[in-house]
Design a protein around this motif. Structure first.
Motif, PDB file in Angstrom:
ATOM      1  N   GLY A 188     -18.597  10.375   3.715  1.00 25.05           N
ATOM      2  CA  GLY A 188     -17.921  10.133   4.988  1.00 25.05           C
ATOM      3  C   GLY A 188     -17.495   8.692   5.205  1.00 25.05           C
ATOM      4  N   PRO A 189     -16.896   8.432   6.389  1.00 25.16           N
ATOM      5  CA  PRO A 189     -16.391   7.089   6.659  1.00 25.16           C
ATOM      6  C   PRO A 189     -17.490   6.145   7.128  1.00 25.16           C
ATOM      7  CG  PRO A 189     -15.897   8.535   8.491  1.00 25.16           C
ATOM      8  CD  PRO A 189     -16.611   9.373   7.472  1.00 25.16           C
ATOM      9  N   GLU A 195     -13.061   3.771   9.814  1.00 24.25           N
ATOM     10  CA  GLU A 195     -13.266   5.083  10.428  1.00 24.25           C
ATOM     11  C   GLU A 195     -12.255   6.124   9.937  1.00 24.25           C
ATOM     12  OE1 GLU A 195     -15.760   6.091  12.048  1.00 24.25           O
ATOM     13  OE2 GLU A 195     -16.723   4.308  12.863  1.00 24.25           O
ATOM     14  N   TYR A 220     -10.753   8.704   7.571  1.00 18.85           N
ATOM     15  CA  TYR A 220     -11.424   9.428   6.486  1.00 18.85           C
ATOM     16  C   TYR A 220     -10.666  10.628   5.949  1.00 18.85           C
ATOM     17  CZ  TYR A 220     -12.491  12.990   9.905  1.00 18.85           C
ATOM     18  OH  TYR A 220     -12.361  13.981  10.832  1.00 18.85           O
ATOM     19  N   THR A 226      -1.083   8.712  22.343  1.00 21.55           N
ATOM     20  CA  THR A 226      -2.192   7.774  22.489  1.00 21.55           C
ATOM     21  C   THR A 226      -3.210   7.991  21.368  1.00 21.55           C
ATOM     22  OG1 THR A 226      -3.580   9.260  23.766  1.00 21.55           O
ATOM     23  CG2 THR A 226      -1.974   7.954  24.996  1.00 21.55           C
ATOM     24  N   VAL A 227      -4.181   7.100  21.337  1.00 16.65           N
ATOM     25  CA  VAL A 227      -5.255   7.219  20.351  1.00 16.65           C
ATOM     26  C   VAL A 227      -5.981   8.559  20.507  1.00 16.65           C
ATOM     27  CG1 VAL A 227      -7.486   6.251  19.693  1.00 16.65           C
ATOM     28  CG2 VAL A 227      -5.567   4.751  20.078  1.00 16.65           C
ATOM     29  N   HIS A 230      -6.723  11.251  17.634  1.00 17.77           N
ATOM     30  CA  HIS A 230      -8.054  11.753  17.282  1.00 17.77           C
ATOM     31  C   HIS A 230      -8.080  13.278  17.220  1.00 17.77           C
ATOM     32  CE1 HIS A 230     -10.803   8.077  18.013  1.00 17.77           C
ATOM     33  NE2 HIS A 230      -9.652   7.732  17.485  1.00 17.77           N
ATOM     34  N   LYS A 271       3.454  -3.055  16.519  1.00 17.72           N
ATOM     35  CA  LYS A 271       3.805  -2.259  17.694  1.00 17.72           C
ATOM     36  C   LYS A 271       4.066  -3.178  18.890  1.00 17.72           C
ATOM     37  CE  LYS A 271       1.931   1.474  20.568  1.00 17.72           C
ATOM     38  NZ  LYS A 271       0.825   2.437  20.717  1.00 17.72           N
ATOM     39  N   TRP A 299       2.427   6.792  17.358  1.00 17.01           N
ATOM     40  CA  TRP A 299       1.599   5.871  18.132  1.00 17.01           C
ATOM     41  C   TRP A 299       2.270   4.505  18.218  1.00 17.01           C
ATOM     42  CZ3 TRP A 299      -0.972   1.267  16.933  1.00 17.01           C
ATOM     43  CH2 TRP A 299      -1.825   0.804  17.945  1.00 17.01           C
ATOM     44  N   GLU A 300       2.862   4.062  17.110  1.00 20.44           N
ATOM     45  CA  GLU A 300       3.547   2.765  17.116  1.00 20.44           C
ATOM     46  C   GLU A 300       4.716   2.768  18.098  1.00 20.44           C
ATOM     47  OE1 GLU A 300       4.695   1.029  13.426  1.00 20.44           O
ATOM     48  OE2 GLU A 300       2.633   0.405  12.981  1.00 20.44           O
ATOM     49  N   GLU A 335      -0.157   1.217  24.534  1.00 22.31           N
ATOM     50  CA  GLU A 335      -1.529   1.272  24.015  1.00 22.31           C
ATOM     51  C   GLU A 335      -1.667   0.380  22.784  1.00 22.31           C
ATOM     52  OE1 GLU A 335      -4.409   4.989  23.915  1.00 22.31           O
ATOM     53  OE2 GLU A 335      -3.263   4.815  22.073  1.00 22.31           O
ATOM     54  N   ASN A 369     -21.803  17.041   8.435  1.00 25.10           N
ATOM     55  CA  ASN A 369     -21.655  16.597   7.064  1.00 25.10           C
ATOM     56  C   ASN A 369     -23.005  16.540   6.354  1.00 25.10           C
ATOM     57  OD1 ASN A 369     -20.095  15.819   4.967  1.00 25.10           O
ATOM     58  ND2 ASN A 369     -20.209  13.639   5.461  1.00 25.10           N
ATOM     59  N   ALA A 407      -8.301   1.684   5.067  1.00 26.37           N
ATOM     60  CA  ALA A 407      -6.975   1.926   5.636  1.00 26.37           C
ATOM     61  C   ALA A 407      -6.406   0.683   6.310  1.00 26.37           C
ATOM     62  CB  ALA A 407      -7.042   3.074   6.642  1.00 26.37           C
ATOM     63  N   LEU A 408      -7.264  -0.244   6.691  1.00 27.19           N
ATOM     64  CA  LEU A 408      -6.791  -1.388   7.465  1.00 27.19           C
ATOM     65  C   LEU A 408      -6.968  -2.691   6.696  1.00 27.19           C
ATOM     66  CD1 LEU A 408      -8.360  -0.347  10.881  1.00 27.19           C
ATOM     67  CD2 LEU A 408      -6.066   0.132  10.039  1.00 27.19           C
ATOM     68  N   SER A 409      -6.019  -3.599   6.904  1.00 28.32           N
ATOM     69  CA  SER A 409      -5.988  -4.821   6.093  1.00 28.32           C
ATOM     70  C   SER A 409      -7.259  -5.652   6.222  1.00 28.32           C
ATOM     71  CB  SER A 409      -4.780  -5.650   6.476  1.00 28.32           C
ATOM     72  OG  SER A 409      -4.769  -5.848   7.874  1.00 28.32           O
ATOM     73  N   TYR A 410      -7.861  -5.659   7.415  1.00 33.40           N
ATOM     74  CA  TYR A 410      -9.037  -6.514   7.546  1.00 33.40           C
ATOM     75  C   TYR A 410     -10.300  -5.909   6.948  1.00 33.40           C
ATOM     76  CZ  TYR A 410      -8.688  -3.992  11.971  1.00 33.40           C
ATOM     77  OH  TYR A 410      -8.508  -3.033  12.914  1.00 33.40           O
ATOM     78  N   GLU A 415      -3.482  -4.675  13.197  1.00 30.61           N
ATOM     79  CA  GLU A 415      -2.739  -3.439  12.948  1.00 30.61           C
ATOM     80  C   GLU A 415      -1.917  -3.008  14.160  1.00 30.61           C
ATOM     81  OE1 GLU A 415      -2.655  -1.531  10.079  1.00 30.61           O
ATOM     82  OE2 GLU A 415      -4.001  -2.816   8.929  1.00 30.61           O
ATOM     83  N   ARG A 433      -4.793   3.587   2.464  1.00 33.78           N
ATOM     84  CA  ARG A 433      -3.551   2.890   2.783  1.00 33.78           C
ATOM     85  C   ARG A 433      -3.515   1.479   2.197  1.00 33.78           C
ATOM     86  NH1 ARG A 433      -0.670   0.731   7.489  1.00 33.78           N
ATOM     87  NH2 ARG A 433      -2.615   0.175   8.501  1.00 33.78           N
ATOM     88  N   MET A 434      -4.698   0.868   2.020  1.00 33.74           N
ATOM     89  CA  MET A 434      -4.751  -0.493   1.522  1.00 33.74           C
ATOM     90  C   MET A 434      -4.705  -0.590  -0.002  1.00 33.74           C
ATOM     91  SD  MET A 434      -4.488  -2.875   3.557  1.00 33.74           S
ATOM     92  CE  MET A 434      -3.473  -2.033   4.775  1.00 33.74           C
TER      93      MET A 434
END
Lengths: 220, 255
Positions: free
Chosen positions: A123-124, A100, A102, A58-59, A63, B49, A52-53, B64, B115, A148-151, B45, A177-178
């Protein structure tokens, strides 16, 4: 990054769940789930993030790959037969509010299950107040959460502070990841919080706890 | 910079080689976050990119990224860039079609529901297991009929788990009592699995070691067949029914 995980990543991106599962069966020795999670799926998902980077996918592709990965984990999940013991340790897992991602969390839940723990996977993106209510009601020995994300770090810290004071004073595990970037243990929940940067670490910790070398609340 | 006057319904930025924002159009002002560089408009994040691609100073089509809206929320968008000869970049940020997002949210909801259901099933399973455990425990009550005789009616089918559990509770209970004779009544027993019969044999062995004399009553013809196949070596008395067992034992006692 091994060839296995790249091949697997391509199958995930193509949405080929059956092919992915048979591929795993063909390369996985003795159905070792930890290797599957840590050496196959995790690098595959990391590789997908890199694609993706590089703007190659794509997203939406991501998914789809996530959903297939989720399916594979469910398919391999250990069905615990140790449920007769009434004194099983309890763990509650969730992704902090807003988070999100998970898949890692789900794999961690499966690792706990393998060790015969009673597992509640919430769950997330679980609102903190729900997490707090659940923790007070069910009183788990361990609460594992991931970001997973810094913020999400401020939210993660807040969650730690709130959950450290729930009934039963659970041990708090931080993953995702964090995890390597978390440095607020002493400030937020001294002596009550552990960071797990990968599943192998979690596995080893659970193995030690099982042997009684260092109980759940002993920190080394 | 003619674009600033056209009123295009797409956020547009003009940036320099340091990625600093030089100009923005009205749409960009109202829709996206403001800042000094173009990176301030892009979610953290997604920045690596964006940097990687922008610093090539080549035209970019549909990169994207997650952009930040003026309210701070995250918008999935495609970024387009064209560079002029003077090193000015024209950046367009086009929000992605929401259809995909909608589908993905739907999927998320479905996943959450699955779930939840999974949870409920798990809880139901745990309750069922507990009930089964209770049920097994209650399926072999120890009833003292006289000073010396105890009756143990066994209920339901017998498998290994069940006989093991019965064995542990029964041997403990029998050991603590004063009785000498145990009547195990099989009238209410259904199918006996081979593993159940083996467990039963070890239970009877333990009871015999503890010095009890044992009477088995109420065996079905089918049970008798299974029993015979086992080649039991224990010295046990068999009686046709509980009635005859009781009559027999009481007669001995009163004589």
């Amino acid at each position: 990054m091994t060839d296995h995980s790249i091949k697997l990543a391509n199958l995930l991106l193509r949405g080929e769940e059956q092919l992915a599962i048979s591929y795993i069966h063909s390369v996985l020795i003795e159905n070792d789930r930890l290797t599957l999670y840590e050496d196959f799926l995790t690098p595959a998902m990391t590789y997908i993030g890199q694609l993706w980077e590089r703007n190659e996918i794509t997203v939406a592709d991501e998914h789809l790959a996530t959903a297939i990965c989720d399916f594979i984990i469910s398919d391999f999940e250990f069905r615990s037969s140790m449920s007769e013991e009434g004194n099983r340790k309890k763990v509650m897992l969730f992704g902090v509010e807003g988070e999100e991602h998970y898949i890692g969390l789900k794999m961690a839940a499966a690792v706990f299950q393998e060790f015969g723990w009673s597992v509640r996977y919430l769950g997330p993106n679980l609102p903190l107040r729900h997490a707090e209510t659940a923790a007070n009601a069910w009183q788990p020995d361990v609460i594992a959460m991931s970001a997973a994300l810094s913020y999400r770090l401020p939210m993660l810290k807040q969650s730690v502070q709130v959950l450290a004071h729930t009934t039963g004073q659970p041990t708090l595990l931080i993953g995702g990841r964090m995890a390597p970037h978390v440095h607020f243990e002493e400030e937020a929940a001294p002596g009550q919080m552990l960071i797990m940067t990968n599943l192998r670490e979690l596995h080893n910790w659970l193995a030690l706890a099982q042997k009684g070398v260092g109980t759940i609340n002993a920190f080394s | 910079m003619p674009f600033l006057k056209t009123g295009l319904a797409i956020p547009i930025f003009a940036i320099n080689a340091e990625l600093e924002i030089l100009k923005v159009n009205d749409m960009a002002k109202s829709m996206l976050a403001n800042g000094l560089t173009i990176l301030d408009v892009i979610e953290e994040e997604s920045r690596p990119k964006a940097v990687l691609n922008l610093l090539r100073f080549e035209p970019i089509q549909a990169l994207e990224i997650n952009a930040l809206s003026s309210t701070g929320s995250i918008l999935l968008a495609d970024l387009y860039v064209a560079w002029s000869e003077e090193g000015i970049g024209e950046v367009l940020i086009v929000e992605k079609d929401k259809t995909m997002q909608k589908v993905s949210e739907q999927l998320n909801k479905l996943r959450n529901r699955l779930n939840d259901t999974n949870f409920e099933l798990l809880e139901a399973k745990e309750t069922a297991e507990e009930l089964l455990h209770q049920n097994i425990k209650l399926s072999s009550p120890f009833i003292e009929v006289t000073e010396t005789i105890a009756l143990i009616p066994i209920y339901g089918g017998l498998n290994q788990t069940k006989t093991e559990l019965i064995a542990s509770t029964l041997s403990r209970r029998a050991y603590l009592s004063e009785v000498e004779t145990l009547i195990l009544d099989f009238t209410a027993v259904g199918h006996i699995e081979e593993s159940g019969l083996q467990g039963l044999e070890s239970l009877l062995r333990v009871l015999q070691l503890l010095g009890f004399s044992m009477v088995i009553a109420g065996l079905h013809p089918q049970h008798v067949k299974e029993w015979n196949d086992m080649n039991f070596t224990l010295d046990i008395r068999f009686m046709k029914s509980l009635k005859s067992a009781m009559e027999n034992l009481l007669a001995v006692q009163n004589s």
